[in-house]
Scaffold this active site. Structure first.
Site, mmCIF file in Angstrom:
data_model
loop_
_atom_site.group_PDB
_atom_site.id
_atom_site.type_symbol
_atom_site.label_atom_id
_atom_site.label_comp_id
_atom_site.label_asym_id
_atom_site.label_seq_id
_atom_site.Cartn_x
_atom_site.Cartn_y
_atom_site.Cartn_z
ATOM 1 N N GLU A 229 74.181 -10.919 -16.764
ATOM 2 C CA GLU A 229 72.810 -11.384 -16.543
ATOM 3 C C GLU A 229 72.162 -10.386 -15.592
ATOM 4 O OE1 GLU A 229 70.192 -15.144 -14.839
ATOM 5 O OE2 GLU A 229 72.315 -14.964 -14.329
ATOM 6 N N CYS A 263 64.955 -13.633 -9.249
ATOM 7 C CA CYS A 263 65.160 -12.595 -10.257
ATOM 8 C C CYS A 263 64.198 -12.746 -11.429
ATOM 9 C CB CYS A 263 66.607 -12.614 -10.751
ATOM 10 S SG CYS A 263 67.141 -14.186 -11.440
#
Length: 299
Positions: A229, A263
């Site tokens: 990720e 993020c």
């Protein structure tokens, strides 16, 4: 090494600074427990995960205070992260008893082809600093539910919530070696040692794209299974037919949650020219009204 409160620079804890040999010892424990945990019935694994979810909620306030101390996240957001983490363990506890598989007729029609899922083996889970408990939960809950053991390496900035998660996992009934937490100020050294060990079967990483590329390169020699990720987000688009009040509210969430350290936070706003001034003025008013202060304050 020292763990500091980013809001005050105060040292709040010192934790073990693990090196490559410590990392290998953690993998020793994961490998030793792997066969037994894989043979543990899905229902028994689910029971451990349900207990762990309950334990996280039971210790919600303590965990939230730890998260706020080590990261500077507001106490309100920290409580929400504990709930988020517990939900992962609850979800995967229920997934544990429904392992995927399929049965299809063979091409000649005289037999069946059966495909079943099996635990891949010991996993390395590397988590970021900005959501330290929930990202650890998302990775660990899935691995343990599937029957895999895991070595969890949290970010050096925020090891405390993961260390407490390890304690609660043992109390919930996870056998020794099923979830081992290692803290280190030298992530590259411990990660390199683990990726080179043939007993490691899986890597899960959440972090930046440059580090992800490096880890994929290191994993390629053994064709290690990976889940990455990595960084990357999209612009926030506002067109002239938008509900301006709603757009501003959503823009505040997209940019300012976690103090802007998300993020998936918007890095840029693209606003149609006819409403750009109005949007900028409204957003500016909302940002100017943000209260800055100690993150453990309720307001």
């Amino acid at each position: 090494f020292e763990v500091r409160n980013p809001a005050t620079e105060e040292v709040i804890a010192t934790v073990a600074d693990c090196g490559p040999q410590d990392a290998v010892s953690a993998l020793d424990a994961a490998a030793a427990a792997a066969d037994q945990w894989a043979r543990t019935s899905p229902r028994d694994r689910a029971t451990v995960l349900h207990r762990l979810a309950d334990s996280l909620l039971e210790h919600r306030e303590r965990l939230a205070r730890i998260i706020t101390l080590e990261i500077g996240k507001t106490i309100t957001e920290a409580r929400g992260e504990v709930d988020y983490a517990a939900a992962y363990f609850r979800w995967y506890a229920e997934e544990a008893v429904r392992p995927p598989g399929r049965s299809t007729p063979s091409p000649d029609g005289r037999s069946h082809i059966v495909t079943v899922a099996e635990p891949v083996g010991p996993c390395l889970l590397i988590t970021p600093w900005n959501v330290p408990l929930a990202m650890a939960a998302r990775k660990a809950a899935a691995a343990l539910a599937a029957g895999c053991t895991a070595v969890l390496k949290p970010a050096a900035l925020t090891p405390l919530s993961s260390l407490m998660l390890g304690e609660l996992a043992r109390e919930a009934g996870a056998p020794p070696g099923v979830l081992t937490v290692i803290s280190s100020s030298d992530a590259a050294a411990v990660t390199t040692a683990l990726l080179a060990d043939p007993r490691l079967r899986k890597l899960s990483f959440t972090g930046s794209t440059p580090v992800g590329r490096l880890l994929l390169q290191q994993s390629g020699a053994r064709v290690l299974r990976t889940s990455m990720e990595l960084g990357g987000n999209a612009p926030f688009l506002v067109f002239d037919d938008a509900d301006l009040d709603l757009a501003v509210r959503e823009a505040m969430i997209a940019k300012m949650r976690l103090g802007g350290q998300s993020c998936v936070g918007a890095n840029r706003f693209l606003v149609q020219e006819s409403i750009a001034d109005a949007f900028a003025a409204a957003l500016g008013e909302r940002i100017a009204a943000i209260r800055v202060g100690a993150p453990n304050r309720e307001d």
